[in-house]
Design a protein around this motif. Sequence first.
Motif, PDB file in Angstrom:
ATOM      1  N   LEU A 109      40.866 -63.857 -24.265  1.00  0.00           N
ATOM      2  CA  LEU A 109      40.660 -63.414 -25.650  1.00  0.00           C
ATOM      3  C   LEU A 109      41.855 -63.762 -26.534  1.00  0.00           C
ATOM      4  CD1 LEU A 109      38.982 -59.894 -25.435  1.00  0.00           C
ATOM      5  CD2 LEU A 109      37.989 -62.005 -26.324  1.00  0.00           C
ATOM      6  N   SER A 110      43.047 -63.693 -25.966  1.00  0.00           N
ATOM      7  CA  SER A 110      44.244 -63.994 -26.771  1.00  0.00           C
ATOM      8  C   SER A 110      44.239 -65.436 -27.260  1.00  0.00           C
ATOM      9  CB  SER A 110      45.520 -63.705 -25.967  1.00  0.00           C
ATOM     10  OG  SER A 110      45.732 -64.698 -24.979  1.00  0.00           O
ATOM     11  N   LYS A 111      43.463 -66.282 -26.597  1.00  0.00           N
ATOM     12  CA  LYS A 111      43.319 -67.681 -27.014  1.00  0.00           C
ATOM     13  C   LYS A 111      42.145 -67.866 -27.972  1.00  0.00           C
ATOM     14  CE  LYS A 111      45.103 -69.121 -22.565  1.00  0.00           C
ATOM     15  NZ  LYS A 111      44.699 -69.555 -21.227  1.00  0.00           N
ATOM     16  N   GLY A 112      41.448 -66.750 -28.278  1.00  0.00           N
ATOM     17  CA  GLY A 112      40.300 -66.822 -29.174  1.00  0.00           C
ATOM     18  C   GLY A 112      39.044 -67.325 -28.493  1.00  0.00           C
ATOM     19  N   ASP A 113      39.023 -67.340 -27.166  1.00  0.00           N
ATOM     20  CA  ASP A 113      37.891 -67.877 -26.413  1.00  0.00           C
ATOM     21  C   ASP A 113      36.947 -66.758 -25.989  1.00  0.00           C
ATOM     22  OD1 ASP A 113      36.130 -69.231 -24.775  1.00  0.00           O
ATOM     23  OD2 ASP A 113      37.657 -69.936 -23.354  1.00  0.00           O
ATOM     24  N   GLY A 114      36.068 -66.353 -26.893  1.00  0.00           N
ATOM     25  CA  GLY A 114      35.111 -65.303 -26.603  1.00  0.00           C
ATOM     26  C   GLY A 114      34.127 -65.678 -25.518  1.00  0.00           C
ATOM     27  N   GLU A 115      33.668 -66.919 -25.538  1.00  0.00           N
ATOM     28  CA  GLU A 115      32.708 -67.380 -24.531  1.00  0.00           C
ATOM     29  C   GLU A 115      33.329 -67.330 -23.137  1.00  0.00           C
ATOM     30  OE1 GLU A 115      29.286 -68.246 -22.848  1.00  0.00           O
ATOM     31  OE2 GLU A 115      29.449 -68.014 -25.015  1.00  0.00           O
ATOM     32  N   GLY A 116      34.565 -67.761 -23.016  1.00  0.00           N
ATOM     33  CA  GLY A 116      35.257 -67.716 -21.719  1.00  0.00           C
ATOM     34  C   GLY A 116      35.441 -66.281 -21.235  1.00  0.00           C
ATOM     35  N   ALA A 117      35.811 -65.398 -22.151  1.00  0.00           N
ATOM     36  CA  ALA A 117      35.991 -63.983 -21.792  1.00  0.00           C
ATOM     37  C   ALA A 117      34.663 -63.368 -21.368  1.00  0.00           C
ATOM     38  CB  ALA A 117      36.589 -63.214 -22.973  1.00  0.00           C
ATOM     39  N   ALA A 118      33.592 -63.736 -22.060  1.00  0.00           N
ATOM     40  CA  ALA A 118      32.258 -63.232 -21.714  1.00  0.00           C
ATOM     41  C   ALA A 118      31.861 -63.673 -20.311  1.00  0.00           C
ATOM     42  CB  ALA A 118      31.227 -63.714 -22.730  1.00  0.00           C
ATOM     43  N   LYS A 119      32.149 -64.912 -19.979  1.00  0.00           N
ATOM     44  CA  LYS A 119      31.805 -65.439 -18.659  1.00  0.00           C
ATOM     45  C   LYS A 119      32.544 -64.668 -17.557  1.00  0.00           C
ATOM     46  CE  LYS A 119      31.545 -69.642 -15.957  1.00  0.00           C
ATOM     47  NZ  LYS A 119      31.822 -71.067 -15.876  1.00  0.00           N
ATOM     48  N   ILE A 120      33.811 -64.402 -17.772  1.00  0.00           N
ATOM     49  CA  ILE A 120      34.592 -63.627 -16.790  1.00  0.00           C
ATOM     50  C   ILE A 120      33.985 -62.233 -16.633  1.00  0.00           C
ATOM     51  CG2 ILE A 120      36.836 -62.572 -16.288  1.00  0.00           C
ATOM     52  CD1 ILE A 120      38.058 -64.983 -17.910  1.00  0.00           C
ATOM     53  N   ALA A 121      33.683 -61.604 -17.758  1.00  0.00           N
ATOM     54  CA  ALA A 121      33.130 -60.243 -17.716  1.00  0.00           C
ATOM     55  C   ALA A 121      31.806 -60.211 -16.968  1.00  0.00           C
ATOM     56  CB  ALA A 121      32.962 -59.694 -19.128  1.00  0.00           C
ATOM     57  N   GLU A 122      30.930 -61.125 -17.269  1.00  0.00           N
ATOM     58  CA  GLU A 122      29.607 -61.126 -16.628  1.00  0.00           C
ATOM     59  C   GLU A 122      29.697 -61.400 -15.134  1.00  0.00           C
ATOM     60  OE1 GLU A 122      26.380 -60.387 -17.109  1.00  0.00           O
ATOM     61  OE2 GLU A 122      27.087 -59.475 -18.950  1.00  0.00           O
TER      62      GLU A 122
END
Length: 170
Positions: free
Chosen positions: A69-82
């Motif tokens: 998230l600190s890099k502004g990568d919402g899609e990447g953060a979502a993938k980790i969460a899922e």
Amino acid sequence: MRKVLISIGAFSLFGAAALADDHHDHMQMMSKMAKDMRIEVDAPGPMKAMMLTNMRGHQQAIAEILATLSKGDGEGAAKIAETQLGMGSPGSAACKPMATSGELGDMPKMMASHMPEEMRALGMTMHAQATKFAEEARNMKQGGDPRPALAELGKTVQACNACHAAYRLD
């Protein structure tokens, strides 16, 4: 005069010893009051080790999500969460009300059988909240406002904290 000084010294030593005993008793009482009041989960050693490994994995996932998230990568953060925390993640299997044997073998079902129902419910809350976070993170465009996603991530961590405040594995 010498006998008076010796008497005063003796009384002082007895007084100091009594104070030390009182202090020791007070410290023991405080220690008992600070006893861990969380509910101990009764499970076999290997199962406890597996549960602790899962929870450490959850902590690592939160750290990776924050870094992403600190890099502004919402899609990447979502993938980790899922994949690591959400309702479809392997760790969620033991928290589901009707945990069954499946691709992870019998371990989720066995773990579920040892967890108190309230603990499983808190686990489900955390996994469901992680899925909600993933939805918000996906809505975040590159460089967009991360606050809605962070609010959901905060609720995810609060669910973790609620479970850790109520239960323990020794």
